[in-house]
Design a protein around this motif. Sequence first.
Motif, PDB file in Angstrom:
ATOM      1  N   GLU A 298      39.601  37.103  33.072  1.00  0.00           N
ATOM      2  CA  GLU A 298      39.648  37.589  34.456  1.00  0.00           C
ATOM      3  C   GLU A 298      40.098  39.049  34.503  1.00  0.00           C
ATOM      4  O   GLU A 298      39.541  39.857  35.255  1.00  0.00           O
TER       5      GLU A 298
ATOM      6  N   GLU B 256      37.306  41.290  33.253  1.00  0.00           N
ATOM      7  CA  GLU B 256      36.241  41.378  34.255  1.00  0.00           C
ATOM      8  C   GLU B 256      36.637  42.311  35.386  1.00  0.00           C
ATOM      9  O   GLU B 256      35.834  43.118  35.850  1.00  0.00           O
ATOM     10  N   ARG B 257      37.897  42.212  35.826  1.00  0.00           N
ATOM     11  CA  ARG B 257      38.376  43.091  36.892  1.00  0.00           C
ATOM     12  C   ARG B 257      38.351  44.549  36.459  1.00  0.00           C
ATOM     13  O   ARG B 257      37.909  45.438  37.198  1.00  0.00           O
TER      14      ARG B 257
ATOM     15  N   GLU C 268      34.809  45.795  36.452  1.00  0.00           N
ATOM     16  CA  GLU C 268      34.271  46.050  37.796  1.00  0.00           C
ATOM     17  C   GLU C 268      34.792  47.369  38.352  1.00  0.00           C
ATOM     18  O   GLU C 268      34.111  48.040  39.106  1.00  0.00           O
ATOM     19  N   GLN C 269      36.033  47.708  38.006  1.00  0.00           N
ATOM     20  CA  GLN C 269      36.623  48.971  38.475  1.00  0.00           C
ATOM     21  C   GLN C 269      36.298  50.027  37.432  1.00  0.00           C
ATOM     22  O   GLN C 269      35.163  50.440  37.309  1.00  0.00           O
TER      23      GLN C 269
ATOM     24  N   THR D  89      48.082  48.344  35.770  1.00  0.00           N
ATOM     25  CA  THR D  89      47.626  47.070  35.233  1.00  0.00           C
ATOM     26  C   THR D  89      48.270  46.742  33.892  1.00  0.00           C
ATOM     27  O   THR D  89      48.541  45.585  33.595  1.00  0.00           O
TER      28      THR D  89
END
Length: 77
Positions: free
Chosen positions: A23, A26-27, A30-31, A41
């Motif tokens: 996850e 993937e995040r 996407e960013q 992060t």
Amino acid sequence: DFVPVPGGFIQQRANRVLGEAVELLERIGEQSLLTAIAEGTFGIMRRPADRGKGLDGVARHEAGYYNPATEILEGAA
């Protein structure tokens, strides 16, 4: 030999950690990596892409310094 019990605590925890890692990746995908760094992060330090330390935050490498990741990141590998 150690074999975790199928469906036991270790297997459940491993699946949860793997799912969270997927996850997160993937995040980030996407960013962008810079956005992820800016949002903190990877730790408590937030570093917006436009407000870094510049050259003041860069350490000089000693003679003979080698980092194989540099070649990979710069496309030399």
